[in-house]
Design a protein around this motif. Structure first.
Motif, PDB file in Angstrom:
ATOM      1  N   PRO A 192       0.778  -1.231  -0.058  1.00 19.81           N
ATOM      2  CA  PRO A 192      -0.036   0.130   0.002  1.00 19.81           C
ATOM      3  C   PRO A 192       0.898   0.964  -0.063  1.00 19.81           C
ATOM      4  O   PRO A 192       0.501   2.408  -0.715  1.00 19.81           O
ATOM      5  N   ALA A 200      -2.859   4.901  -4.894  1.00 18.42           N
ATOM      6  CA  ALA A 200      -4.328   4.527  -5.264  1.00 18.42           C
ATOM      7  C   ALA A 200      -4.887   4.192  -4.156  1.00 18.42           C
ATOM      8  O   ALA A 200      -4.429   3.650  -3.141  1.00 18.42           O
ATOM      9  N   THR A 201      -6.384   4.433  -4.388  1.00 14.66           N
ATOM     10  CA  THR A 201      -7.283   4.021  -3.073  1.00 14.66           C
ATOM     11  C   THR A 201      -7.370   2.785  -2.861  1.00 14.66           C
ATOM     12  O   THR A 201      -7.586   1.926  -2.007  1.00 14.66           O
ATOM     13  N   LYS A 202      -7.426   1.886  -4.252  1.00 15.38           N
ATOM     14  CA  LYS A 202      -7.464   0.552  -4.169  1.00 15.38           C
ATOM     15  C   LYS A 202      -6.032  -0.395  -4.522  1.00 15.38           C
ATOM     16  O   LYS A 202      -5.500  -0.050  -5.450  1.00 15.38           O
ATOM     17  N   VAL A 203      -5.622  -1.306  -3.737  1.00 16.83           N
ATOM     18  CA  VAL A 203      -4.486  -2.002  -3.953  1.00 16.83           C
ATOM     19  C   VAL A 203      -4.858  -3.002  -5.031  1.00 16.83           C
ATOM     20  O   VAL A 203      -5.504  -3.534  -5.114  1.00 16.83           O
TER      21      VAL A 203
END
Length: 351
Positions: free
Chosen positions: A233, A238-241
């Motif tokens: 992370p 990015a907010t989504k891995v």
């Protein structure tokens, strides 16, 4: 990759010179062959090519004459050279690459399973104290060592490599700071084994795998079992891995700066040649070959002439022996070596 003699046309003086050199190294010529050789040698260009081939062969005088690989090559050269309607040369590929390969391909890579038990000469025991703690292990340029970790796992470090081992009761973490390492992981389902490198976390699932970190590239190669490659992370905004990548045996995860990750099948035998102090080039530019060989030598080779850097070679060569490599290249190509004003060994083009 199994070395073998393959049928070729022997169309150039260099090709025929290499053929004669291999044949004469494998056995004594008979009367008819001597007559054929003398007739061929009468041409000045043939004489020059044969002198170069002989010089290249002489560079192998330091090798163990009982090497099974060299014996097999000689035996095959002898069996095929008796055929009057076929020419046999120890390479496949273009004439330029072949001229180097004729001198270099005197090794045969064994099966992976045969090579894995063999370890570099230096084996370090990390101890059998409680399975927790931190330690740093390093190799200098040209050195290899195998570290036996407290949990039974083994890590083989290649040239110029550094790892930091951080074991806790819940997990086993190894950070690859630089270089290349082969991980043979002891199974422990309740304590996962992971390698942290370049913003990625490589988690073993009962596994034998290799990780290599260069300046602008990361490679993870799986030999046995399964691994999971996660983007950490902290390495992305990015907010989504992104979803993890799973590798099967024979697959390699590759990530270069500025490019998307790539997973592809690779020659696992070739990947492990470094454990035998060997490196393989397959129609590679000399510039790339030198960059690879310089990883193993405190005496780097430099090349600034693009004509030399773009020449291509194929073969398997020993690491850490810059002098032999430059001598081989000089014997087979219009290239010579000299000390430049910085004291470096530089390859340059010759007429």
């Amino acid at each position: 990759m199994k070395l073998k003699l393959v049928p070729g046309g022997a169309e150039t003086p260099e090709d025929r010179a290499a053929e004669w050199a291999v044949r004469m190294d494998s056995r004594d010529l008979d009367d008819a062959e001597f007559a054929e050789f003398d007739e061929w040698l009468a041409d000045a260009s043939n004489q020059e090519a044969f002198d170069k081939a002989s010089d290249a062969m002489a560079l192998f005088d330091g090798l163990d004459s009982d090497l099974p690989e060299l014996a097999a090559l000689r035996e095959e050269a002898q069996s095929h050279s008796a055929s009057p309607d076929r020419r046999w040369v120890p390479w496949a590929g273009g004439a330029l690459a072949a001229s180097i390969a004729a001198a270099l391909l005197f090794f045969q890579a064994g099966e992976v399973s045969e090579r894995l038990p063999g370890a570099p000469s230096q084996v370090v025991d990390a101890g059998t104290a409680p399975l927790a703690g931190q330690a740093v292990y390093k190799t200098v340029v040209g050195e290899q060592r195998t570290v036996a970790l407290a949990d039974g796992s083994k890590v083989t470090l290649n040239t110029g490599t550094e790892i930091a081992v951080d074991y806790s009761p819940r997990e086993r973490i190894v950070r690859l700071v630089r270089g290349q390492a082969l991980f043979d992981v002891a199974h422990a389902a309740d304590r996962p084994f992971s390698v942290i490198v370049a913003g990625r976390k490589v988690t073993a699932l009962g596994t034998l795998f290799e990780v290599r970190l260069d300046q602008n590239r990361l490679r993870v190669t799986l030999l046995r079992g399964r691994v999971r490659v996660d983007e950490q992370p902290a390495a992305t905004a990015a907010t989504k891995v992104p979803a993890p990548t799973f590798l099967s045996p024979g697959e390699q995860f590759s990530l270069a700066t500025g490019l998307a990750p790539v997973v592809q099948s690779v020659d696992v035998e070739q990947q492990l040649l470094w454990r035998q102090s060997l490196v393989e080039f397959d129609d590679a530019p000399i510039g790339d070959a030198i960059a690879e060989l310089n990883r193993y030598s405190a005496k780097p080779i430099v090349v600034r002439d693009p004509r030399v850097a773009d020449m291509r070679i194929s073969g398997i060569v020993k690491t850490g022996d810059a002098d032999s490599f430059t001598a081989l290249v000089g014997a087979m190509l219009p290239v010579a070596a000299r000390k430049n004003e910085r004291g470096e060994v530089e390859l340059y083009h010759t007429p």
